[in-house]
Design an enzyme around this catalytic site. Structure first.
Site, PDB file in Angstrom:
ATOM      1  N   ASP A   1       0.858  -1.191   0.000  1.00  0.00           N
ATOM      2  CA  ASP A   1       0.000   0.000   0.000  1.00  0.00           C
ATOM      3  C   ASP A   1       0.896   1.244   0.000  1.00  0.00           C
ATOM      4  O   ASP A   1       1.795   1.366   0.838  1.00  0.00           O
ATOM      5  CB  ASP A   1      -0.852  -0.057   1.285  1.00  0.00           C
ATOM      6  CG  ASP A   1      -1.975   0.948   1.306  1.00  0.00           C
ATOM      7  OD1 ASP A   1      -2.416   1.385   0.234  1.00  0.00           O
ATOM      8  OD2 ASP A   1      -2.432   1.285   2.429  1.00  0.00           O
TER       9      ASP A   1
ATOM     10  N   ASP B   1       2.871   4.969  -5.573  1.00  0.00           N
ATOM     11  CA  ASP B   1       2.096   6.204  -5.398  1.00  0.00           C
ATOM     12  C   ASP B   1       2.968   7.407  -5.756  1.00  0.00           C
ATOM     13  O   ASP B   1       3.685   7.944  -4.927  1.00  0.00           O
ATOM     14  CB  ASP B   1       1.610   6.288  -3.946  1.00  0.00           C
ATOM     15  CG  ASP B   1       0.771   7.525  -3.700  1.00  0.00           C
ATOM     16  OD1 ASP B   1       0.603   8.334  -4.648  1.00  0.00           O
ATOM     17  OD2 ASP B   1       0.280   7.700  -2.574  1.00  0.00           O
TER      18      ASP B   1
ATOM     19  N   GLY C   1      -7.774   8.383   7.096  1.00  0.00           N
ATOM     20  CA  GLY C   1      -7.923   8.683   8.511  1.00  0.00           C
ATOM     21  C   GLY C   1      -9.373   8.759   8.961  1.00  0.00           C
ATOM     22  O   GLY C   1     -10.307   8.437   8.211  1.00  0.00           O
TER      23      GLY C   1
ATOM     24  N   GLY D   1      -8.933   5.641   1.203  1.00  0.00           N
ATOM     25  CA  GLY D   1      -9.617   6.489   2.185  1.00  0.00           C
ATOM     26  C   GLY D   1     -11.103   6.201   2.306  1.00  0.00           C
ATOM     27  O   GLY D   1     -11.914   7.117   2.422  1.00  0.00           O
TER      28      GLY D   1
ATOM     29  N   SER E   1      -8.775   2.543   8.637  1.00  0.00           N
ATOM     30  CA  SER E   1      -9.155   3.261   9.863  1.00  0.00           C
ATOM     31  C   SER E   1     -10.310   2.588  10.615  1.00  0.00           C
ATOM     32  O   SER E   1     -10.309   2.563  11.852  1.00  0.00           O
ATOM     33  CB  SER E   1      -9.549   4.704   9.534  1.00  0.00           C
ATOM     34  OG  SER E   1      -8.446   5.388   8.992  1.00  0.00           O
TER      35      SER E   1
HETATM   36  P1  13P Z   1      -8.918   4.804   5.550  1.00  0.00           P
HETATM   37  O1  13P Z   1      -8.016   5.649   6.377  1.00  0.00           O
HETATM   38  O2  13P Z   1     -10.152   5.568   5.143  1.00  0.00           O
HETATM   39  O3  13P Z   1      -9.248   3.504   6.171  1.00  0.00           O
HETATM   40  O4  13P Z   1      -8.136   4.489   4.166  1.00  0.00           O
HETATM   41  C1  13P Z   1      -7.176   3.468   4.101  1.00  0.00           C
HETATM   42  C2  13P Z   1      -6.391   3.482   2.855  1.00  0.00           C
HETATM   43  O5  13P Z   1      -6.694   4.157   1.890  1.00  0.00           O
HETATM   44  C3  13P Z   1      -5.203   2.638   2.805  1.00  0.00           C
HETATM   45  O6  13P Z   1      -4.457   2.845   1.644  1.00  0.00           O
HETATM   46  O1  G3H Z   2      -3.220   4.832   3.585  1.00  0.00           O
HETATM   47  C1  G3H Z   2      -2.690   4.637   4.672  1.00  0.00           C
HETATM   48  C2  G3H Z   2      -3.001   3.392   5.399  1.00  0.00           C
HETATM   49  O2  G3H Z   2      -4.101   3.584   6.261  1.00  0.00           O
HETATM   50  C3  G3H Z   2      -1.788   2.877   6.096  1.00  0.00           C
HETATM   51  O3  G3H Z   2      -1.490   3.668   7.182  1.00  0.00           O
HETATM   52  O4  G3H Z   2       0.948   4.188   6.869  1.00  0.00           O
HETATM   53  O5  G3H Z   2      -0.158   4.358   9.146  1.00  0.00           O
HETATM   54  O6  G3H Z   2       0.266   2.120   8.093  1.00  0.00           O
HETATM   55  P1  G3H Z   2      -0.010   3.579   7.874  1.00  0.00           P
HETATM   56 ZN    ZN Z   3      -4.497   4.834   0.886  1.00  0.00          ZN
END
Ligand code: 13P
Ligand code: G3H
Ligand code: ZN
Length: 330
Positions: free
Chosen positions: A93, A115, A190, A233, A278
């Site tokens: 990710d 990204d 978040g 997100g 989140s």
């Molecule tokens: P949230 O913070 O909305 O859960 O999004 C997570 C995300 O996009 C991880 O890449």
């Molecule tokens: O997009 C971000 C994800 O929620 C991962 O969060 O970088 O705190 O592990 P992190």
């Molecule tokens: Zn993300």
């Protein structure tokens, strides 16, 4: 070099083809520890859903990259033990460098995100293209991103959304060769996705945030029909967790997420992957806070992490069944 195929993992290509045809989205759940991984696998086996296990660079630092790789391998074996060989992808990710993506591919990841959304357009194209050329040699799928989500993304914070420009998408996917594209249409990372003053109140007094920019999504779909779109997100920030957290000593203020009906609608479009992190953090924190407050003599981690795992499982099952529509599609 470890091939993901030898670990029993799959890349995202077939998952997305089926999700596109069946008008649902694959859940992409982040994990950093054993309980999260177990809850994801239990939920997806019980609902018979394909799943993408997501690892951020922060997760790699927290849990150790080798341990996470073996946990993903364990997830495949655990799913079989629970009685269902569901398709599981292991995905990086928000990869921010070629070297990080290469290292994950060499460790057995079946999919990576590069990204470059914060870079000037041509630099994003060049970096993404470089990752695609490397990844495709090993049949690893690649997610790119165009447009910037408001909030903290990949340790870079942006105050406002820069929505994806539909006119750029054909050029980007053609030049880079990516397998899927993350876009910006109003979601953000978040638990504080909207300020209360941006929202209206419905008849029950519940804050309703502004809708996602489905007009932009439709324009993108017209430019690249049938191409898999990703939404980052996408946590809904269930208020039941926020209330429990705050009841038992937490201090979450103005926590507002994406309404589930918006995500349900997105899942029936070209959106094939929906990222949720989140909401899992909230469920786990709510469970731990409630148990430690109501049972102050408890000091066995299994007695609070076990219930936290159960709360997580219920959350993930709900996402697969009622939000993403991925239940029954494994
Ligand atoms: P949230 O913070 O909305 O859960 O999004 C997570 C995300 O996009 C991880 O890449
Ligand atoms: O997009 C971000 C994800 O929620 C991962 O969060 O970088 O705190 O592990 P992190
Ligand atoms: Zn993300």
């Amino acid at each position: 070099m470890v091939s993901y195929k030898d670990l029993g993992l799959v890349n995202t290509r077939e998952m997305f083809e089926k999700a596109m045809a069946g008008k649902y989205a694959i859940p992409a759940f982040n994990f950093n520890n054993m309980e999260q991984m177990q809850a994801i696998v239990q939920a997806c086996v019980e609902t018979s859903s394909p799943v993408i296990l997501q690892v951020s660079s922060g997760a790699r630092k927290y849990a150790n990259q080798t341990i996470l790789r073996y946990m993903a391998q364990g997830a495949v074996e655990y799913a079989k033990e629970l009685g269902k060989n569901i398709p599981i992808a292991l995905h990086l990710d928000h990869g921010d460098t070629f070297e990080l993506c290469k290292s994950c591919i060499e460790m057995g990841f079946s999919s990576v995100m590069i990204d470059g959304s914060h870079l000037p357009y041509e630099e994003n194209v060049a970096l993404t293209r470089k990752v695609v050329e490397y990844a495709h040699q090993f049949d690893v799928t690649v997610e790119g991103e165009l447009g910037v989500l408001a909030g903290v993304e990949d340790e870079v914070s942006a105050e406002h959304h820069t929505y994806t420009q539909p006119d750029q998408v054909i050029d980007f996917v053609t030049k880079t060769g990516v397998d899927s594209l993350a876009i910006s249409i109003g979601t953000s990372h978040g638990a504080n996705k909207f300020r209360p003053e941006q929202c209206t109140r419905n008849a029950d007094g519940v804050l309703v945030p502004p809708p996602l920019r489905f007009d932009i999504l439709e324009e993108i779909e017209k430019r690249i029909p049938g191409f898999p779109i990703v939404l980052h997100g996408s946590s809904s920030v269930p208020q039941k967790y926020v209330e429990i957290i705050n009841k038992y000593g937490g201090a979450l203020k103005d926590a507002i997420g994406i309404p589930e009906d918006q995500l349900r609608k997105a899942a029936t479009s070209a959106v094939c992957k929906i990222n949720i992190d989140s909401d899992g953090r909230l469920a786990m924190t709510a469970a731990v806070r409630e148990i430690l407050s109501t049972k102050p003599a408890e000091f066995d981690p299994r007695k609070y992490l076990g219930p936290a795992r159960d709360w997580l499982k219920e959350l993930y099952k709900h996402k697969c069944e009622n939000v993403l529509g991925s239940a029954g599609k494994a």
